[in-house]
Design an enzyme around this catalytic site. Structure first.
Site, mmCIF file in Angstrom:
data_model
loop_
_atom_site.group_PDB
_atom_site.id
_atom_site.type_symbol
_atom_site.label_atom_id
_atom_site.label_comp_id
_atom_site.label_asym_id
_atom_site.label_seq_id
_atom_site.Cartn_x
_atom_site.Cartn_y
_atom_site.Cartn_z
ATOM 1 N N ARG A 272 0.207 -0.935 -0.028
ATOM 2 C CA ARG A 272 0.269 0.029 0.236
ATOM 3 C C ARG A 272 0.843 0.956 -0.159
ATOM 4 O O ARG A 272 1.848 2.231 0.975
ATOM 5 C CB ARG A 272 -0.675 -0.303 1.040
ATOM 6 C CG ARG A 272 -2.300 1.265 1.015
ATOM 7 C CD ARG A 272 -2.883 0.954 2.732
ATOM 8 N NE ARG A 272 -1.708 2.327 3.402
ATOM 9 C CZ ARG A 272 -1.868 2.342 4.046
ATOM 10 N NH1 ARG A 272 -2.486 1.181 5.330
ATOM 11 N NH2 ARG A 272 -0.465 3.381 4.987
ATOM 12 N N HIS A 276 -3.953 4.939 4.408
ATOM 13 C CA HIS A 276 -5.254 4.264 3.576
ATOM 14 C C HIS A 276 -6.334 4.662 3.448
ATOM 15 O O HIS A 276 -6.574 3.776 2.236
ATOM 16 C CB HIS A 276 -5.562 3.836 5.697
ATOM 17 C CG HIS A 276 -6.484 2.823 5.347
ATOM 18 N ND1 HIS A 276 -6.698 1.626 5.395
ATOM 19 C CD2 HIS A 276 -7.560 3.008 6.507
ATOM 20 C CE1 HIS A 276 -8.453 0.892 5.524
ATOM 21 N NE2 HIS A 276 -8.735 2.054 6.194
ATOM 22 N N TYR A 285 3.283 6.223 11.310
ATOM 23 C CA TYR A 285 3.688 5.355 12.374
ATOM 24 C C TYR A 285 4.915 4.318 11.428
ATOM 25 O O TYR A 285 4.373 3.507 11.514
ATOM 26 C CB TYR A 285 2.029 4.809 11.869
ATOM 27 C CG TYR A 285 0.725 4.404 11.064
ATOM 28 C CD1 TYR A 285 1.611 3.044 9.871
ATOM 29 C CD2 TYR A 285 0.241 4.959 10.769
ATOM 30 C CE1 TYR A 285 0.703 3.085 8.598
ATOM 31 C CE2 TYR A 285 -0.717 5.304 10.019
ATOM 32 C CZ TYR A 285 -0.523 4.593 8.668
ATOM 33 O OH TYR A 285 -0.726 4.018 7.154
HETATM 34 C C1 LIG Z 1 -14.857 -5.079 11.957
HETATM 35 C C2 LIG Z 1 -14.451 -3.884 11.610
HETATM 36 N N1 LIG Z 1 -12.938 -3.680 12.082
HETATM 37 C C3 LIG Z 1 -12.532 -2.724 11.607
HETATM 38 C C4 LIG Z 1 -12.751 -2.007 10.935
HETATM 39 C C5 LIG Z 1 -12.211 -0.092 10.336
HETATM 40 N N2 LIG Z 1 -11.139 -1.172 9.502
HETATM 41 C C6 LIG Z 1 -11.680 0.034 8.188
HETATM 42 S S1 LIG Z 1 -10.483 -0.811 7.140
HETATM 43 C C7 LIG Z 1 -9.115 -1.241 8.935
HETATM 44 C C8 LIG Z 1 -8.124 -2.059 8.113
HETATM 45 C C9 LIG Z 1 -7.711 -3.263 7.188
HETATM 46 O O1 LIG Z 1 -6.942 -3.451 6.705
HETATM 47 P P1 LIG Z 1 -6.742 -4.747 5.391
HETATM 48 O O2 LIG Z 1 -7.547 -5.380 5.313
HETATM 49 O O3 LIG Z 1 -5.390 -5.179 5.410
HETATM 50 O O4 LIG Z 1 -7.445 -3.728 4.096
HETATM 51 P P2 LIG Z 1 -6.462 -2.452 2.919
HETATM 52 O O5 LIG Z 1 -7.613 -1.357 3.828
HETATM 53 O O6 LIG Z 1 -5.186 -2.094 3.848
HETATM 54 O O7 LIG Z 1 -6.661 -2.923 1.780
HETATM 55 C C10 LIG Z 1 -10.346 -1.302 9.998
HETATM 56 C C11 LIG Z 1 -9.323 -1.983 10.761
HETATM 57 C C12 LIG Z 1 -14.307 -2.190 10.468
HETATM 58 N N3 LIG Z 1 -14.150 -1.372 8.750
HETATM 59 N N4 LIG Z 1 -14.782 -3.507 10.054
#
Ligand SMILES: Cc1ncc(C[n+]2csc(CCOP(=O)(O)OP(=O)(O)O)c2C)c(N)n1
Length: 373
Positions: A272, A276, A285
């Protein structure tokens, strides 16, 4: 069916954490970082496909850049880019038949949505915050964006199992991020997919980060792919920035699903490069900034270098595609902007129930009386 070329698992723990080591297959490289093919490797795409996937990746990159800029101008809401992950997203989408296969998305798969035929105005309508943006038109085989991490995977398996039971031809791909693989839904879905031999592919875009949580702190497993062993499912680790390797392993997984051999998990290791989303500040971070990261990992530069070396791409094509994409973006945004002007509080009730209960009908009527006229 053709068999994917794989390498032997690495020995050291550090390498295992990067590349796996618990029965996962490691896909041998095809397109190297310098844009040349690895020794003995063959390009799995014909010339038209190379041009198609490169165009898809370039369009996606330009749309992403514009999305960030629209958000900064206050024209759309929070936006998550796919930038840097195009090799994984576009390479996997190229193995699908958009007419019969379905995508159950997360929220960072723009090239996949474009390949499946999503009209761009729908994308902008969604990010403007209008409910019309959520539903995909008939014939565009994509489920709505899923922000509840992991919850799309049981949906993907359920749909695929339904296809199997109804003897329909489609394959379903569930896209998921590395962070979301820590959710219970991922494990339940994987178990069910293994048992039912549903025609589904679990495509994990491991971009190294879940907001500020690095992959090493996400799981103690040697890899995400290793988890599929517990479900009786074959799994692969592939360099997600090598679009040809991604395409070839995805093609095999889709063929397995189509032939009734069941599910496959693919972990595409990518990066990435940006934040985010537009509300995140990665400098708080991690030390590497976006420019350094993209210079190190960019899947688009790799493919462009390769296509140019074969005479399949040049500066004129690049300029023409850039210009037509900017026109496409502007026109789509205008349509979305007009569409989003039509909004009423009672739209809150749209798409909630096929047959709303009496109480909900009463609530809707009350709101319509209060606000809508
Ligand atoms: C059940 C849940 N917990 C927390 C969140 C908050 N949240 C949104 S995106 C994210 C990170 C997700 O990371 P990843 O699965 O690696 O996908 P990326 O965004 O890196 O593509 C979090 C913690 C959420 N949307 N749903």
């Amino acid at each position: 069916m053709e068999t994917i070329k794989t390498e032997s698992p690495p020995d050291t723990l550090a390498d295992k954490q990067r590349f796996g080591g618990h029965g996962e297959n490691i896909v041998a490289p095809i397109l190297q970082a310098d844009g040349t093919l690895a020794a003995g490797a063959e390009c799995p795409m014909d010339d038209d496909q190379v041009q198609e996937v490169l165009s898809l990746m370039i369009r996606s990159r330009l749309i992403d850049e514009r999305g960030v800029s629209y958000q900064r101008q206050g024209r759309i809401g929070t936006f998550s880019e796919n930038r840097g992950q195009e090799g994984a997203s576009a390479g996997s989408a190229m193995a699908l038949n958009a007419e019969t296969d379905w995508v159950v998305q997360s929220y960072r798969e723009l090239p996949v949505l474009l390949r499946q035929g999503m009209p761009l105005e729908q994308y902008w309508t969604l990010f403007i915050g209008h409910p019309d943006g959520w539903g995909f038109p008939e014939g565009v085989n994509v489920w709505p964006l899923q922000i509840e991490l992991g919850a799309q995977m049981p949906h993907a398996v359920g749909m695929a199992w339904g296809f199997k039971r109804q003897q329909r031809p489609g394959v379903v791909v569930g896209y998921i991020g590395d962070g979301a693989t820590s959710e219970g839904d991922f494990y339940e879905a994987g178990n069910l997919a293994g048992v039912t031999k549903a025609p589904v592919v679990f495509f994990v875009q491991n971009n190294g980060w879940a907001i500020s949580t690095p992959r090493e702190r996400q799981t103690a497993a040697s890899s995400i792919a290793a988890k599929a062993a517990g479900w009786g499912m074959p799994s692969y680790i592939v360099d997600g920035n090598d679009v040809f390797a991604v395409y070839s392993v995805m093609r095999e997984a889709v063929a397995r699903a189509r032939n009734g051999e069941g599910a496959t998990l693919i972990e595409a290791q990518t990066y990435r490069v940006g934040a985010h989303n537009t509300s995140d500040a990665p400098s708080r971070y991690r030390t590497e900034d976006g420019a350094d990261a993209i210079a190190r990992t960019d899947p688009l530069v790799r493919l462009r270098t390769y296509a140019t070396s074969l005479g399949l791409w040049d500066a004129d094509r690049d300029a023409a595609l850039t210009e037509s994409t900017y026109i496409e973006i502007d026109e789509a945004f205008k349509v979305a902007h007009e569409r989003a002007k039509v909004r009423t509080p009672s739209m809150l009730f749209d798409h909630v129930y096929a047959d709303p209960p009496a109480r909900t009908i009463r609530q809707r009527e009350t709101i319509e009386k209060e606000f809508d006229q």
